[in-house]
Design a protein around this motif. Sequence first.
Motif, mmCIF file in Angstrom:
data_model
loop_
_atom_site.group_PDB
_atom_site.id
_atom_site.type_symbol
_atom_site.label_atom_id
_atom_site.label_comp_id
_atom_site.label_asym_id
_atom_site.label_seq_id
_atom_site.Cartn_x
_atom_site.Cartn_y
_atom_site.Cartn_z
ATOM 1 N N SER A 1 -10.223 6.103 8.332
ATOM 2 C CA SER A 1 -9.055 5.240 8.153
ATOM 3 C C SER A 1 -9.334 3.821 8.642
ATOM 4 C CB SER A 1 -7.840 5.816 8.895
ATOM 5 O OG SER A 1 -7.891 5.558 10.295
ATOM 6 N N LYS A 2 -10.123 3.710 9.699
ATOM 7 C CA LYS A 2 -10.460 2.378 10.212
ATOM 8 C C LYS A 2 -11.350 1.631 9.224
ATOM 9 C CE LYS A 2 -12.313 -0.070 14.238
ATOM 10 N NZ LYS A 2 -12.894 0.068 15.594
ATOM 11 N N ILE A 3 -12.312 2.347 8.625
ATOM 12 C CA ILE A 3 -13.169 1.735 7.613
ATOM 13 C C ILE A 3 -12.330 1.265 6.427
ATOM 14 C CG2 ILE A 3 -15.020 2.190 5.964
ATOM 15 C CD1 ILE A 3 -16.146 4.214 8.017
ATOM 16 N N ALA A 4 -11.431 2.136 5.958
ATOM 17 C CA ALA A 4 -10.579 1.790 4.817
ATOM 18 C C ALA A 4 -9.692 0.600 5.132
ATOM 19 C CB ALA A 4 -9.723 2.990 4.422
ATOM 20 N N SER A 5 -9.140 0.562 6.320
ATOM 21 C CA SER A 5 -8.243 -0.521 6.699
ATOM 22 C C SER A 5 -8.924 -1.885 6.585
ATOM 23 C CB SER A 5 -7.744 -0.303 8.137
ATOM 24 O OG SER A 5 -6.955 -1.389 8.573
ATOM 25 N N ALA B 1 0.831 -1.201 0.000
ATOM 26 C CA ALA B 1 0.000 0.000 0.000
ATOM 27 C C ALA B 1 0.865 1.249 0.000
ATOM 28 C CB ALA B 1 -0.929 0.012 1.210
ATOM 29 N N CYS B 2 0.505 2.212 -0.833
ATOM 30 C CA CYS B 2 1.107 3.544 -0.812
ATOM 31 C C CYS B 2 0.036 4.531 -0.371
ATOM 32 C CB CYS B 2 1.637 3.929 -2.188
ATOM 33 S SG CYS B 2 3.195 3.138 -2.639
ATOM 34 N N ILE B 3 0.395 5.406 0.550
ATOM 35 C CA ILE B 3 -0.552 6.384 1.089
ATOM 36 C C ILE B 3 -0.013 7.779 0.815
ATOM 37 C CG2 ILE B 3 -1.738 7.206 3.157
ATOM 38 C CD1 ILE B 3 -1.268 4.381 4.352
ATOM 39 N N ILE B 4 -0.821 8.590 0.148
ATOM 40 C CA ILE B 4 -0.414 9.945 -0.218
ATOM 41 C C ILE B 4 -0.986 10.919 0.800
ATOM 42 C CG2 ILE B 4 -0.404 11.680 -2.040
ATOM 43 C CD1 ILE B 4 -1.215 9.372 -3.976
ATOM 44 N N ALA C 1 -9.158 -6.969 3.588
ATOM 45 C CA ALA C 1 -9.919 -8.030 2.923
ATOM 46 C C ALA C 1 -9.455 -8.200 1.479
ATOM 47 C CB ALA C 1 -11.411 -7.704 2.970
ATOM 48 N N PHE C 2 -9.123 -7.094 0.818
ATOM 49 C CA PHE C 2 -8.653 -7.177 -0.570
ATOM 50 C C PHE C 2 -7.250 -7.783 -0.644
ATOM 51 C CE2 PHE C 2 -6.013 -5.033 -3.829
ATOM 52 C CZ PHE C 2 -6.556 -5.642 -4.956
ATOM 53 N N LEU C 3 -6.330 -7.274 0.148
ATOM 54 C CA LEU C 3 -4.946 -7.750 0.076
ATOM 55 C C LEU C 3 -4.813 -9.207 0.507
ATOM 56 C CD1 LEU C 3 -2.959 -4.635 1.414
ATOM 57 C CD2 LEU C 3 -3.118 -5.459 -0.956
ATOM 58 N N SER C 4 -5.734 -9.663 1.345
ATOM 59 C CA SER C 4 -5.690 -11.068 1.774
ATOM 60 C C SER C 4 -6.467 -11.985 0.830
ATOM 61 C CB SER C 4 -6.234 -11.199 3.200
ATOM 62 O OG SER C 4 -7.582 -10.764 3.287
ATOM 63 N N GLY C 5 -6.978 -11.414 -0.275
ATOM 64 C CA GLY C 5 -7.627 -12.221 -1.295
ATOM 65 C C GLY C 5 -9.071 -12.581 -1.034
ATOM 66 N N ILE D 1 -11.779 -10.404 -1.096
ATOM 67 C CA ILE D 1 -12.702 -9.653 -1.942
ATOM 68 C C ILE D 1 -11.930 -9.098 -3.141
ATOM 69 C CG2 ILE D 1 -14.263 -9.026 -0.063
ATOM 70 C CD1 ILE D 1 -13.002 -6.237 -0.038
ATOM 71 N N SER D 2 -12.657 -8.718 -4.174
ATOM 72 C CA SER D 2 -12.045 -8.131 -5.365
ATOM 73 C C SER D 2 -11.819 -6.629 -5.158
ATOM 74 C CB SER D 2 -12.959 -8.339 -6.571
ATOM 75 O OG SER D 2 -14.155 -7.576 -6.413
ATOM 76 N N ARG D 3 -11.073 -6.043 -6.077
ATOM 77 C CA ARG D 3 -10.856 -4.592 -6.003
ATOM 78 C C ARG D 3 -12.189 -3.842 -6.135
ATOM 79 N NH1 ARG D 3 -6.359 -1.660 -6.405
ATOM 80 N NH2 ARG D 3 -5.159 -3.419 -7.267
ATOM 81 N N ALA D 4 -13.036 -4.296 -7.047
ATOM 82 C CA ALA D 4 -14.324 -3.632 -7.251
ATOM 83 C C ALA D 4 -15.176 -3.675 -5.989
ATOM 84 C CB ALA D 4 -15.071 -4.281 -8.420
ATOM 85 N N VAL D 5 -15.174 -4.814 -5.304
ATOM 86 C CA VAL D 5 -15.940 -4.942 -4.057
ATOM 87 C C VAL D 5 -15.330 -4.049 -2.973
ATOM 88 C CG1 VAL D 5 -16.584 -6.528 -2.195
ATOM 89 C CG2 VAL D 5 -16.815 -7.237 -4.588
ATOM 90 N N MET D 6 -14.005 -3.984 -2.917
ATOM 91 C CA MET D 6 -13.340 -3.105 -1.944
ATOM 92 C C MET D 6 -13.758 -1.659 -2.168
ATOM 93 S SD MET D 6 -9.232 -2.322 -1.434
ATOM 94 C CE MET D 6 -9.051 -1.737 -3.135
#
Length: 379
Positions: A301-305, A9-12, A310-314, A316-321
Amino acid sequence: MTDQNKYDACIIGGGLAGLALSIQLANLGYTVALFEKEQYPFHKVCGEYISLESWDFIQGLGLPLKDMQLPIINKLIVTAPNGNQLQQELPLGGFGISRYKLDAALKDIAVANNVILFENCKVNGVQFFNDEFHLQTTHGEYYSRVCCGSFGKRSNLDVKWNRSFVYQKPNKLNNYIGVKYHIKINFPADTIALHNFKNGYCGMSKIEDDKYCLCYLTNAENLKASSNSIEAMEKNILRKNPHLQTIFENSEILYESPVTISQISFNKKTQVENHVLLMGDAAGMITPLCGNGMSMALHGSKIASGFIHAFLSGKISRAVMEAGYTKKWRSTFSKRLQTGRWIQSMFGKIWVTNFFIAVMKRFPALTKALIKQTHGETF
């Protein structure tokens, strides 16, 4: 491309949302890069009052708030331009701490948890292709599976992405400037004051080390009418409120010059742009009169985390995320944003503000209900 410039993850943006998210993702075992265009510690235009809904979450990040002797704020004073004053107990309350101190402390926690921090580093572009992000920065090029934007109220990326709020004509929600000082003054430590003046309002509350944050928001027309002089605007417009006159006469300003920001917009924003998940002010701002933007950034940030994990651990898909994050963000914050915009519509014009304060003084239960609508539950 080497593993040295590739991350999960990159955070701007290293504000509250970016710092909090970086700590959460690092604690979940992911590689995280955080890009901040300034160098810690630094000041930000911010009211520096945080709702107590965030207390447990911040401590969970590793910051021992209970040991920091911070002022607990549970009373509210609101004044009209004519000096009429409304007082109200805060149902939940909050605490005061400067962004100078808080952000730097969270930065230390992030670095200690193996977040790779790039300070004095501006992100000039973000591209998404082959299911991967490519970031162009002043420190080089970096890659990641997930990219998040926590870059504040307005940035160069907003313009590059043609975000709709950037191009909306000046109106009562998007043509603001913010000015902040730290001051020394004799004022109750448990009270936050909101003083209204023509087309603006000024908040004051205690932070650490016997200092107070004085931060005001006004439209650009007030500054233009004062020959673009902050000093002249304060003298000729803000001080018409007798409470602000007293504050400016009896306080010691601790800055050589104020911290300022312009082109602030409270118009609706999107929570995802070009597959980048947005948080904090980049995702949407509550009107500062409601004093809860920092808690929203932290909660976001907690919601995003959760969705990123869930996405990075496989799972859910990116679209679902992306869809899930947007839906949860809106269901959590839309109501308080809407309430904040309505409250803001009652302030600005002198006669409307004077009338609104006079009415609210007669109905304390309604005042309490409105305050509760702009705050959330402990998360």
